[in-house]
Design a protein around this motif. Structure first.
Motif, short mmCIF file in Angstrom:
data_model
loop_
_atom_site.label_atom_id
_atom_site.label_comp_id
_atom_site.label_asym_id
_atom_site.label_seq_id
_atom_site.Cartn_x
_atom_site.Cartn_y
_atom_site.Cartn_z
N ASP A 275 122.55 58.95 -2.34
CA ASP A 275 123.42 59.92 -1.66
C ASP A 275 123.12 61.29 -2.24
O ASP A 275 123.61 61.66 -3.30
N ASN A 276 122.26 62.06 -1.54
CA ASN A 276 121.76 63.33 -2.05
C ASN A 276 122.70 64.47 -1.68
O ASN A 276 123.28 64.49 -0.59
N HIS A 277 122.85 65.43 -2.59
CA HIS A 277 123.77 66.54 -2.35
C HIS A 277 123.30 67.44 -1.21
O HIS A 277 124.09 68.17 -0.63
N THR A 278 122.00 67.40 -0.88
CA THR A 278 121.47 68.23 0.21
C THR A 278 121.21 67.42 1.47
O THR A 278 121.59 67.83 2.58
N LEU A 279 120.59 66.26 1.34
CA LEU A 279 120.19 65.45 2.48
C LEU A 279 121.25 64.45 2.92
O LEU A 279 121.14 63.88 4.00
N GLY A 280 122.26 64.24 2.09
CA GLY A 280 123.26 63.23 2.41
C GLY A 280 122.75 61.84 2.07
O GLY A 280 121.92 61.65 1.20
N LYS A 281 123.25 60.84 2.79
CA LYS A 281 122.84 59.46 2.54
C LYS A 281 121.46 59.23 3.18
O LYS A 281 121.31 59.34 4.39
N VAL A 282 120.49 58.89 2.35
CA VAL A 282 119.13 58.64 2.82
C VAL A 282 118.89 57.13 2.81
O VAL A 282 119.02 56.50 1.76
N PRO A 283 118.53 56.52 3.95
CA PRO A 283 118.32 55.07 4.00
C PRO A 283 117.18 54.65 3.07
O PRO A 283 116.16 55.32 2.98
N PRO A 284 117.34 53.51 2.38
CA PRO A 284 116.27 53.04 1.49
C PRO A 284 114.95 52.82 2.23
O PRO A 284 113.88 53.10 1.68
N ASP A 285 115.02 52.28 3.48
CA ASP A 285 113.78 52.05 4.22
C ASP A 285 112.98 53.33 4.41
O ASP A 285 111.75 53.30 4.51
N GLU A 286 113.68 54.49 4.43
CA GLU A 286 113.00 55.76 4.62
C GLU A 286 112.43 56.29 3.32
O GLU A 286 111.24 56.59 3.21
N PHE A 287 113.28 56.39 2.28
CA PHE A 287 112.77 57.07 1.08
C PHE A 287 111.89 56.17 0.22
O PHE A 287 111.04 56.67 -0.53
N ILE A 288 112.03 54.85 0.33
CA ILE A 288 111.13 53.96 -0.42
C ILE A 288 109.70 54.09 0.08
O ILE A 288 108.74 54.19 -0.69
N GLN A 289 109.55 54.11 1.42
CA GLN A 289 108.21 54.26 2.00
C GLN A 289 107.59 55.59 1.60
O GLN A 289 106.40 55.66 1.26
N ILE A 290 108.39 56.65 1.64
CA ILE A 290 107.88 57.98 1.24
C ILE A 290 107.54 58.00 -0.24
O ILE A 290 106.53 58.58 -0.66
N ALA A 291 108.35 57.33 -1.06
CA ALA A 291 108.07 57.28 -2.50
C ALA A 291 106.75 56.58 -2.78
O ALA A 291 106.01 56.97 -3.69
N GLU A 292 106.44 55.54 -2.00
CA GLU A 292 105.17 54.86 -2.18
C GLU A 292 104.00 55.78 -1.88
O GLU A 292 103.00 55.80 -2.62
N ARG A 293 104.10 56.56 -0.80
CA ARG A 293 103.01 57.45 -0.44
C ARG A 293 102.89 58.62 -1.40
O ARG A 293 101.80 59.16 -1.60
N ALA A 294 104.01 59.05 -1.98
CA ALA A 294 104.01 60.23 -2.86
C ALA A 294 103.75 59.87 -4.31
O ALA A 294 103.73 60.76 -5.17
N GLY A 295 103.54 58.58 -4.62
CA GLY A 295 103.29 58.19 -6.00
C GLY A 295 104.52 58.17 -6.87
O GLY A 295 104.42 58.25 -8.11
N LEU A 296 105.71 58.04 -6.26
CA LEU A 296 106.96 58.02 -7.02
C LEU A 296 107.54 56.63 -7.15
O LEU A 296 108.59 56.45 -7.79
N ILE A 297 106.91 55.63 -6.52
CA ILE A 297 107.53 54.30 -6.47
C ILE A 297 107.66 53.69 -7.86
O ILE A 297 108.60 52.92 -8.13
N ASP A 298 106.73 54.02 -8.77
CA ASP A 298 106.82 53.47 -10.13
C ASP A 298 108.08 53.96 -10.82
O ASP A 298 108.78 53.19 -11.49
N GLN A 299 108.43 55.25 -10.63
CA GLN A 299 109.66 55.78 -11.22
C GLN A 299 110.89 55.14 -10.59
O GLN A 299 111.87 54.85 -11.27
N VAL A 300 110.84 54.96 -9.25
CA VAL A 300 111.97 54.33 -8.56
C VAL A 300 112.16 52.90 -9.05
O VAL A 300 113.29 52.48 -9.37
#
Length: 787
Positions: A564-589
């Motif tokens: 639940d982001n202060h700017t974007l609101g509630k972001v669905p996991p299916d959306e931000f997980i896929q983006i995190a994988e492409r952006a190289g952030l999935i290891d941190q997640v």
């Protein structure tokens, strides 16, 4: 008294010699004028660029300070350090922050004008603000940018208020404008830069002799440059009475009261040396002509007058910049004919040189197409006309792979062949970078024509014994539309290519919705980085219970992340997980999820619960051994074991990773982890592949379970999966159970475990504990213990 006379020979001699001298003077003046004009204009352009580079860089550093300040004043640890009131703690925090953001100066000032710096010894507060009024004004008005002398150094300074959680202070960030900074700018702009203190603006810094603050080439060179003129004199150039530099003054952006002068100098010694050589050449030719004229003056005076006049006219024409006419002199005097040819050669070489320079400045040397700068000019001209045109951007798919497999020479050859094929089509083309080419057809191409173009461009390229397959991706943009400038068009091209790559499409047309999705992905990446690194408490874990359909008791819970982001609101996991994988952030997640989940699991164990916790892993997690090293270490630290964890891996990820995934699963199985295939039925796994996989559970995708009670197709599919699982001795977990009828069907068909909203929605930790206390799915003894 009679009129004095001279002999005809002497008279002719005087006429011829005078004419040749006049011609030589005209030529020299023309050369002087043309050379000085050329050198002055070139130096002016370079100094303009150098001035712009200096101003732009200083402004960019100001923006960098603003960005760093916003991060600094939002940092919780920094606020705590100020609030602690301990100078040592604050000094350490300031130094850490200074190193992290790359500033030279970082300090704080409290309302009682106590100052703490990131370095020791600290400078005097009185140098920044004379009394309390500026302090209070800064707290009320916000950020102040200024240039300040600190410790005898000129600093680009930013003062920002810190007002948060009862803490009131001023934070200062600064970059030093020193010799190193000027040297870097000098390397970029190919000009020297000197900064001195003005004599009429107070005493100079005590450690800066001769009022010098900073220079790109040292004090001696700086003094030499300060004596250089701001313009060229033809007399000084001719007599070589010049330092060889031309200078220009530049002002600090947005501030004029600091009392410094900035001087940018350009080296013109090479041009002056060429001028001296040309001058000597012209003088030598003139002297030769005079020597020959003495011999032949009496015999060819009449014939000499015409070619001399032609030479004079040619010199004037060349001096005026007219190189278009050839000089033809028919005369028996070879020297005059050679001189005329020299004029023709000189003007033809000048024309050729100008054409070559212009061509090189506008074309890509590899393909002969327009370069990016020329393409930008053409596009801006078309946009200014407001006439519609089509812009196509062509990109070699996986061009880096071509370079890696075949070498850069073959990659360049592929680009050359692609350019030759494209040039057969009417229009304008430019190479933007690497394997990207911009093409503006004379007439817009429809989709059929684009398919034809794609087929032509994708013909295999042969080089020696190699046959290189080529795949092309096309971005289509209708202009002007929403395109404002060429750079805006280039940015939209990148956005469309990103969309085409993500969706594996060869043709994508620009739409505002595509750009909106692209900007949202960028926003998600930016905010997710902040959420993972800063203490925002935006990420949280929820857990959905799973029940054993024979005992009707909870046997496991699936850990699910929420944002639940202060700017974007509630972001669905299916959306931000896929983006995190492409952006190289999935290891941190994944690390955050595993850390939170294991801490909660330890809490569940302390409360007496024996159920397992299921954690979802991505394809990148499977390929990263560090993930499992951390997982085992954390299990050991918390007194947990691998049998407490169920790892869920998506079926498509297993298929994509192939043999490596299979080996990873074998290792995890040997360590004692329970393994499950998630979303089973959505992939394309074969029976032989399913037989080999070392997994314990199959999770039927919820899309087949949601309408199980009413949809006969779903019933047949689920029944088949249960039968297959029984054959391979695998347990089955059905997710998406939404009604009691589906639950009874699964029980009847032998499904072992179920989860879904009919049983419970995903719940935060405390709500899950309440649910476990009240539900009939919890063993009696545990429910009594919960109270």
């Amino acid at each position: 008294m009679g009129v004095s006379t001279v002999s005809f020979r002497k008279s002719l001699f005087q006429v011829v010699i005078g004419s040749i001298l006049l011609t030589a003077i005209v030529i020299l003046v023309a050369v002087w004028t043309a050379t000085l004009t050329l050198v002055s204009e070139q130096a002016s352009r370079i100094l303009t660029v150098a001035s712009a580079v200096f101003t732009s860089t200083v402004k960019e550093r100001q923006q960098q300070l603003l960005s760093s300040a916003s991060v600094l004043t939002a940092d919780f640890g920094f606020i705590q350090a100020i609030a602690s009131g301990d100078a040592t703690t604050l000094s350490t925090a300031l130094n850490n922050q200074r190193q992290r953001i790359g500033a030279d100066f970082l300090f704080t000032v409290t309302p009682d004008r106590t100052i703490v710096c990131s370095h020791q010894p600290c400078f005097s507060y009185i140098d920044l603000l004379d009394d309390e009024a500026p302090f209070n004004e800064l707290l009320s008005t916000g950020t102040i940018g200024k240039y300040q002398f600190i410790d005898d150094a000129l600093v680009q300074l930013l003062l920002v208020p810190v007002i948060r959680g009862g803490v009131t202070a001023i934070a200062g960030l600064g970059f030093v404008i020193d010799d190193r900074f000027l040297a870097e700018l000098s390397a970029i702009s190919q000009s020297e830069i000197v900064i001195v203190r003005n004599l009429d603006r107070g005493p100079p810094p005590v450690t800066s002799p001769n009022h010098l603050i900073a220079a790109s080439q040292g004090p001696d060179m700086a003094k030499y440059l300060l004596d250089s003129p701001s313009s060229l004199s033809w007399l000084d150039v001719s007599l070589q009475h010049t330092t060889g530099f031309i200078v220009r003054s530049v002002a600090l952006p947005e501030q004029s009261d600091i009392g410094v002068s900035i001087v940018v100098a350009h080296d013109i010694r090479d041009q002056l040396a060429s001028f001296a050589t040309l001058q000597m050449t012209v003088l030598a030719l003139s002297a030769l002509a005079i020597s020959l004229a003495v011999t032949v003056a009496m015999f060819q005076a009449k014939k000499l007058s015409e070619p001399v006049h032609q030479l004079v006219s040619a010199a004037k024409r060349i001096a005026s910049g007219d190189y278009g006419s050839n000089l033809t002199i028919r005369h028996t005097v070879t020297e005059l004919a050679v001189l005329a040819e020299s004029f023709d050669t000189m003007q033809s070489q000048i024309v050729e040189r100008e054409q070559r320079i212009r061509y090189q400045s506008e074309h890509d040397p590899l393909t002969g197409l327009y370069n990016r700068a020329r393409a930008a000019t053409v596009i801006n001209e078309k946009l200014a006309s407001r006439l519609p045109f089509q812009c196509l951007a062509l990109k070699i798919v996986a061009f880096r792979t071509v370079n890696d497999l075949y070498g850069y020479a073959i990659g360049d050859y592929c680009v050359q062949i692609l350019a030759k094929r494209l040039l057969r089509w009417p229009g304008q083309a430019a190479r933007l970078s690497g394997g990207e080419i911009l093409y503006i057809p004379e007439q817009p191409l429809n989709n059929t024509q684009l398919e034809t173009l794609k087929l032509i461009l994708e013909q295999p390229i042969e080089k020696s014994i190699l046959v290189i397959p080529i795949k092309i991706m096309i971005a289509k943009i209708a202009c002007p539309g929403k395109v404002i400038t060429a750079e805006d068009l280039f940015r939209k091209v990148n956005i469309v290519f990103d969309e085409a790559t993500r969706n594996e499409r060869w043709l994508v047309t620009y739409k505002e919705s595509i750009e909106a999705k692209y900007l949202r992905r960028l926003a998600i990446i930016t905010e997710l980085k902040q959420s993972l690194t800063a203490e925002r408490n935006e990420l949280s874990m929820v857990y959905q219970p799973k029940i054993n359909l024979q005992t009707m008791q909870v046997v496991s819970v699936e850990a699910l992340i929420r944002w639940d982001n202060h700017t974007l609101g509630k972001v669905p996991p299916d959306e931000f997980i896929q983006i995190a994988e492409r952006a190289g952030l999935i290891d941190q997640v994944t690390h955050w999820v595993v850390t939170q989940t294991l801490q909660h699991l330890r809490y569940f164990r302390d409360m007496g619960f024996a159920f397992t916790v299921a954690i979802n892993l991505s394809s990148q997690d499977i390929q990263n051994p560090v993930v499992f090293e951390r997982l085992n270490r954390q299990l050991s630290e918390l007194g947990l074991s691998a049998s407490d964890i169920e790892l869920e891996i998506t079926e498509s990820d297993l298929l994509a990773d192939g043999p490596h995934a299979f080996q990873t699963l074998l290792n995890l199985k040997a360590q004692g982890f329970t393994l499950a295939i998630d979303d089973f039925g959505t992939g394309y796994s074969s029976l032989s592949y399913l037989k080999k996989l070392p997994v314990d559970n199959l999770k039927i995708d919820k899309s087949f379970v949601l309408k199980l009670s009413t949809d006969t197709d779903d019933q047949r599919l689920v029944h088949t999966i249960l039968s297959l699982a029984a054959m391979f001795e695998l347990n089955v977990v059905a997710e998406g159970v939404e009604d009691e009828a589906a639950l009874h069907i699964l029980q009847e068909w032998g499904c072992q475990v179920a989860q879904g909203y009919f049983i419970s929605k995903p719940l935060p930790l405390q709500e899950l504990l309440v649910w476990l206390r009240d539900t009939a799915y919890t063993p009696k003894n545990i429910g009594t213990a919960l109270g």
